[in-house]
Motif scaffolding. Structure first.
Motif, short mmCIF file in Angstrom:
data_model
loop_
_atom_site.label_atom_id
_atom_site.label_comp_id
_atom_site.label_asym_id
_atom_site.label_seq_id
_atom_site.Cartn_x
_atom_site.Cartn_y
_atom_site.Cartn_z
N SER A 127 10.45 -10.16 13.48
CA SER A 127 9.10 -10.12 12.92
C SER A 127 9.09 -10.98 11.67
O SER A 127 9.90 -10.76 10.75
CB SER A 127 8.68 -8.69 12.58
OG SER A 127 8.17 -8.02 13.70
N ARG A 128 8.19 -11.95 11.62
CA ARG A 128 8.07 -12.84 10.46
C ARG A 128 6.89 -12.38 9.62
O ARG A 128 5.75 -12.51 10.02
CB ARG A 128 7.91 -14.28 10.92
CG ARG A 128 9.15 -14.82 11.62
CD ARG A 128 8.96 -16.22 12.18
NE ARG A 128 10.22 -16.73 12.73
CZ ARG A 128 10.66 -16.46 13.95
NH1 ARG A 128 9.95 -15.67 14.75
NH2 ARG A 128 11.82 -16.94 14.37
N CYS A 129 7.19 -11.80 8.48
CA CYS A 129 6.18 -11.08 7.69
C CYS A 129 6.00 -11.60 6.27
O CYS A 129 5.31 -10.97 5.46
CB CYS A 129 6.53 -9.60 7.65
SG CYS A 129 6.69 -8.84 9.29
N GLY A 130 6.60 -12.74 5.93
CA GLY A 130 6.44 -13.29 4.61
C GLY A 130 7.36 -12.64 3.58
O GLY A 130 8.25 -11.86 3.92
N TYR A 158 6.19 -4.71 -0.64
CA TYR A 158 5.73 -4.42 0.72
C TYR A 158 5.54 -5.71 1.50
O TYR A 158 5.02 -6.70 0.97
CB TYR A 158 4.38 -3.70 0.70
CG TYR A 158 4.39 -2.29 0.17
CD1 TYR A 158 4.49 -1.20 1.04
CD2 TYR A 158 4.31 -2.05 -1.19
CE1 TYR A 158 4.48 0.11 0.55
CE2 TYR A 158 4.31 -0.75 -1.69
CZ TYR A 158 4.40 0.32 -0.82
OH TYR A 158 4.40 1.60 -1.30
N VAL A 159 5.93 -5.71 2.77
CA VAL A 159 5.48 -6.72 3.73
C VAL A 159 5.04 -5.98 4.99
O VAL A 159 5.35 -4.81 5.20
CB VAL A 159 6.58 -7.77 4.06
CG1 VAL A 159 6.98 -8.54 2.82
CG2 VAL A 159 7.78 -7.11 4.72
N GLY A 160 4.30 -6.70 5.83
CA GLY A 160 3.75 -6.07 7.02
C GLY A 160 2.39 -5.49 6.73
O GLY A 160 1.47 -6.20 6.31
N ASN A 161 2.24 -4.18 6.90
CA ASN A 161 0.95 -3.52 6.73
C ASN A 161 0.36 -3.81 5.35
O ASN A 161 1.04 -3.72 4.33
CB ASN A 161 1.12 -2.01 6.91
CG ASN A 161 -0.19 -1.32 7.25
OD1 ASN A 161 -1.02 -1.08 6.40
ND2 ASN A 161 -0.35 -1.01 8.53
N ARG A 162 -0.94 -4.17 5.32
CA ARG A 162 -1.58 -4.66 4.11
C ARG A 162 -1.95 -3.58 3.10
O ARG A 162 -2.19 -3.89 1.93
CB ARG A 162 -2.87 -5.43 4.47
CG ARG A 162 -2.63 -6.75 5.17
CD ARG A 162 -2.02 -7.75 4.23
NE ARG A 162 -2.05 -9.11 4.79
CZ ARG A 162 -1.47 -10.16 4.22
NH1 ARG A 162 -0.82 -9.99 3.07
NH2 ARG A 162 -1.55 -11.36 4.77
N LYS A 163 -1.98 -2.33 3.49
CA LYS A 163 -2.33 -1.28 2.52
C LYS A 163 -1.52 -0.03 2.82
O LYS A 163 -1.84 0.72 3.75
CB LYS A 163 -3.82 -0.98 2.55
CG LYS A 163 -4.26 0.04 1.47
CD LYS A 163 -5.76 0.16 1.39
CE LYS A 163 -6.21 1.27 0.44
NZ LYS A 163 -5.66 1.09 -0.92
N THR A 178 -2.10 -7.18 8.70
CA THR A 178 -0.66 -7.29 8.50
C THR A 178 -0.30 -8.70 8.04
O THR A 178 -1.01 -9.67 8.35
CB THR A 178 0.11 -6.97 9.79
OG1 THR A 178 1.52 -7.12 9.56
CG2 THR A 178 -0.31 -7.86 10.95
N SER A 179 0.79 -8.82 7.32
CA SER A 179 1.30 -10.13 6.92
C SER A 179 2.23 -10.70 7.99
O SER A 179 2.71 -11.83 7.84
CB SER A 179 2.06 -10.02 5.59
OG SER A 179 3.25 -9.25 5.73
#
Length: 387
Positions: A127-130, A158-163, A178-179
């Motif tokens: 998973s590429r999430c920044g 945090y990466v992935g879910n935005r909140k 998601t990122s």
């Protein structure tokens, strides 16, 4: 397990009340510590046990706390997640010191090898999430302290879910963006690493400088999230909403039972991994934090009272214990252009000396309606590399 099931579980174990009592006691201790020695031994005052155990899970409160040598679970238990570490609280030196750093080139190779058996699942899913350049930060922990603001007492990346915060529910997480480029809505979070030579914007904030987490937050150079297979056979899909914590934020006082910190330098990580020391890397080499999560699941629960009993590590041969199933092993690798030693440190609780052994990582599986997880399992079991 949806929101209703999770709410029922929390009610039976009385975790929210214990968490809120603990958070209040912690803030009192912190306030006292600003002008005098911080009080110790307050953890027991927050324990609330209704005497009702969730089926298939470990009792919360005093029974769960007794698992660790220090009587607390760090990021992995209701009774010890928040507040000052017992025994070390009140120390004027919050670490780290020069003695907490070691020249990586002088450490003997120590990386173990696990032999793959016939039928091993050899593929991988990425998973590429920044790298969280947008600065998604807070000092909450939705897994251990849901409903408690500043429940972590240190700042998370945090990466992935935005909140993701103390108000998060399965439903709210499902509604977020998601990122991650593949639509993976999972929440991946870990304590920030700081440059202690510079002042950060949270110098006076809870979770930050007000709780002795001082310095400017470093943005990782890279974040690599990979799901890997089992050396002994095929893996099964993780359930949606599965929650896993790896490592112990209070390992400095709790002992090493639940510790799972791994530090190294680029160019050395296949040979050397440090657990209780930070690395001094040679010129051109970056600091590496790596995490290998528990890869065995009890087949029933997405969480447990101590946030550990529903998952487990495989043994030295790669085998899961009886009653547990092999799931894709989440591995994470973070690299940093960190300042010279001893001028960087991981966020942590007061009294934990910002010791390298307290590093930890948290995960909530939110792969879209299970379809993405099925794709990941297919890739891993068939020996392909996807993502």
């Amino acid at each position: 397990m949806g929101k209703g099931a999770r709410t029922s579980y929390r009610t039976r174990s009385s975790a929210p009340l214990a968490d809120k009592r603990k958070a209040t006691i912690d803030r009192i201790a912190i306030a006292i510590g600003r002008s005098a020695a911080s009080p110790t031994g307050l953890d027991a005052l927050a324990v609330c046990n209704l005497g009702l155990d969730a089926p298939g899970t470990q009792t919360s409160g005093a029974g769960a706390a007794s698992q660790s040598p220090g009587g607390a679970q760090g990021d992995g238990g209701n009774t010890g997640q928040q507040g000052n570490g017992s025994g070390a609280a009140g120390q004027s030196n919050d670490g780290p010191t020069a003695a907490d750093f070691v020249d990586i080139t002088k450490v003997a190779p120590n990386v173990p090898k696990v032999r793959r058996q016939a039928g091993a699942s050899t593929g991988a899913f990425t998973s590429r999430c920044g790298v969280n350049k947008q600065g998604q930060h807070n000092s909450d922990n939705d897994i251990v302290a849901p409903g408690v603001s500043n429940g972590a007492h240190h700042v998370h990346d945090y990466v992935g879910n935005r909140k993701v915060d103390f108000n998060s529910t399965n439903e709210s997480l499902s509604a977020q963006g998601t990122s991650c480029t593949n639509g993976d809505q999972s929440a991946y979070y870990w304590p920030v690493l700081r440059d202690t030579t510079r002042q950060g914007p949270d110098a006076n904030a809870l979770g930050g400088g007000a709780e002795v987490n001082k310095g400017a937050i470093l943005v990782p150079a890279t974040v690599t999230i990979t799901y890997q297979g089992s050396p002994t056979g095929k893996v099964v899909a993780m359930p949606r909403f599965l929650r896993i914590i790896t490592g112990d934020a209070k390992a400095f006082t709790n002992g090493t039972k639940n510790a799972n910190a791994h530090w190294s330098c680029t160019g050395f990580e296949n040979k050397v991994q440090l657990t209780d020391k930070y690395p001094i890397c040679p010129s051109g080499s970056k600091v590496v934090r790596s995490f290998a999560f528990q890869s065995c699941w009890d087949g029933r629960n997405v969480d447990s009272a101590d946030h550990r009993s529903h998952v487990a590590f495989a043994d030295a041969g790669g085998n899961c214990a009886s009653g547990f199933k092999a799931i894709p092993q989440l591995t994470m690798r973070l690299t940093y252009k960190a300042p010279a030693a001893p001028n960087f440190a991981v966020d942590g609780f007061q009294g934990q000396q910002h010791n390298a052994i307290t590093d930890h990582n948290d995960f909530i599986n939110m792969m879209m309606t299970g379809q993405l997880m099925k794709q990941a399992v297919s890739c891993i079991n068939s020996g392909r590399r996807c993502g």
